[in-house]
Write a protein that holds these residues in place. Structure first.
Motif, short mmCIF file in Angstrom:
data_model
loop_
_atom_site.label_atom_id
_atom_site.label_comp_id
_atom_site.label_asym_id
_atom_site.label_seq_id
_atom_site.Cartn_x
_atom_site.Cartn_y
_atom_site.Cartn_z
N ASP A 218 41.25 36.24 35.68
CA ASP A 218 42.62 36.68 35.90
C ASP A 218 42.77 37.22 37.32
OD1 ASP A 218 41.56 39.26 35.94
OD2 ASP A 218 42.39 39.85 34.00
N GLU A 219 43.95 37.77 37.64
CA GLU A 219 44.21 38.22 39.00
C GLU A 219 43.38 39.43 39.40
OE1 GLU A 219 47.76 39.67 36.46
OE2 GLU A 219 46.30 38.03 36.50
N HIS A 220 42.76 40.09 38.42
CA HIS A 220 41.91 41.24 38.71
C HIS A 220 40.43 40.86 38.83
CE1 HIS A 220 45.45 43.64 37.92
NE2 HIS A 220 45.54 43.15 36.70
N GLY A 221 40.15 39.57 38.68
CA GLY A 221 38.77 39.11 38.77
C GLY A 221 38.00 39.24 37.48
N THR A 222 38.70 39.50 36.36
CA THR A 222 38.04 39.64 35.06
C THR A 222 37.89 38.28 34.41
OG1 THR A 222 39.06 41.82 34.76
CG2 THR A 222 38.16 40.74 32.80
N PRO A 223 36.69 37.92 33.96
CA PRO A 223 36.53 36.63 33.28
C PRO A 223 37.21 36.65 31.92
CG PRO A 223 34.49 37.88 33.18
CD PRO A 223 35.41 38.66 34.07
N ILE A 224 38.06 35.67 31.66
CA ILE A 224 38.81 35.67 30.40
C ILE A 224 38.62 34.38 29.59
CG2 ILE A 224 40.54 37.32 31.19
CD1 ILE A 224 41.50 33.71 30.97
N GLU A 225 37.97 33.37 30.18
CA GLU A 225 37.77 32.12 29.45
C GLU A 225 36.47 31.46 29.91
OE1 GLU A 225 40.39 28.11 28.75
OE2 GLU A 225 39.74 28.58 30.79
N TYR A 226 35.66 31.06 28.94
CA TYR A 226 34.50 30.22 29.22
C TYR A 226 34.74 28.89 28.55
CZ TYR A 226 29.88 28.12 28.70
OH TYR A 226 28.83 27.24 28.71
#
Length: 246
Positions: A218-226
């Motif tokens: 996401d825009e914060h650099g958090t991984p949200i999908e593999y």
């Protein structure tokens, strides 16, 4: 196919044969599934040697335009769909742009515990709850891609209740959860399809394919999908365009 006269000059004879056959494939004069004339018959039509014909056919086979099978002959294949590896268009948008009829089939949607690979990709503890989704992407009734996706379940409560067959997953994440995909890191490598994936993609087991493995942030650099996406290598060709600075 009409006779074609080769000319002596700067263009090699085998490349002239290649260009003429390629034009016949592109125009539909030789349609997908058609059997090409035997090699010796082609020699007579072009007035050249067997070596010249075989070099031209080898080039077409390397490009995936024909298939040469011992004992059966040479057959025309459907042209591969070229896709820009860096293109931001969705599968549906890209197929529509090409005049193809796209369809998405939801194969699986269930909760799963994160294994080591998924946990590492999503920055979770092993065993953390995830949402597992599997989509089959189809164009003109022909399966092309099989997508297998994991998302952190705690971040997306109630996701499995959404219509994930007729709605874009990214649209659902944006509209219901306020998550926008900002970037993705992906890799591509060749694989041999296992029995289950091969069946879904209408292929034989151990058929060569491509797999795209990636993590979306996401825009914060958090991984949200593999995600792991299996791609039919006989119907798809990826390319990358880059700027060369000297």
């Amino acid at each position: 196919m009409a006779r074609f006269r080769l000319e002596l000059g700067p263009v090699p004879l085998h490349h002239q044969v290649y260009l003429h056959l390629k034009a016949a494939l592109d125009s539909g004069e030789i349609a997908p599934g058609d059997r090409l004339p035997p090699e010796r018959e082609l020699c007579g039509r072009y007035g050249c040697s067997l070596i010249t014909i075989r070099r031209a056919l080898t080039e077409l086979a390397r490009e995936g335009r024909i298939e040469r099978t011992r004992g059966r002959g040479t057959f025309a294949l459907k042209p591969r769909i070229e896709r820009d590896f860096a293109d931001a268009l969705s599968f549906t948008e890209e197929m529509q742009r090409r005049g193809l009829d796209p369809e998405t089939r939801l194969v699986a949607a269930r909760p799963e515990s994160a294994g080591e690979v998924v946990a590492r990709a999503l920055d979770l503890e092993v065993g953390s709850p995830t949402v597992y989704l599997e989509h089959l992407r189809v164009a003109n009734g022909e399966p092309l891609l099989l997508e297998q996706v994991h998302l952190p379940a705690e971040r997306y409560p109630g996701l499995l209740a959404a219509d994930l067959e007729h709605n874009s997953l990214y649209d659902v994440l944006t509209e219901r959860y306020g998550t926008r995909i900002a970037r993705a890191r992906e890799s591509l490598e060749p694989v041999l399809l296992r029995t289950r994936e091969a069946g879904l993609l209408d292929q034989q087991p151990r058929t060569p394919a491509l797999v795209i493995e990636g993590v979306a942030f996401d825009e914060h650099g958090t991984p949200i999908e593999y995600a792991r996406t299996f791609v039919r290598a006989d119907r798809t060709r990826y390319y990358v365009e880059r700027v060369v600075v000297r």
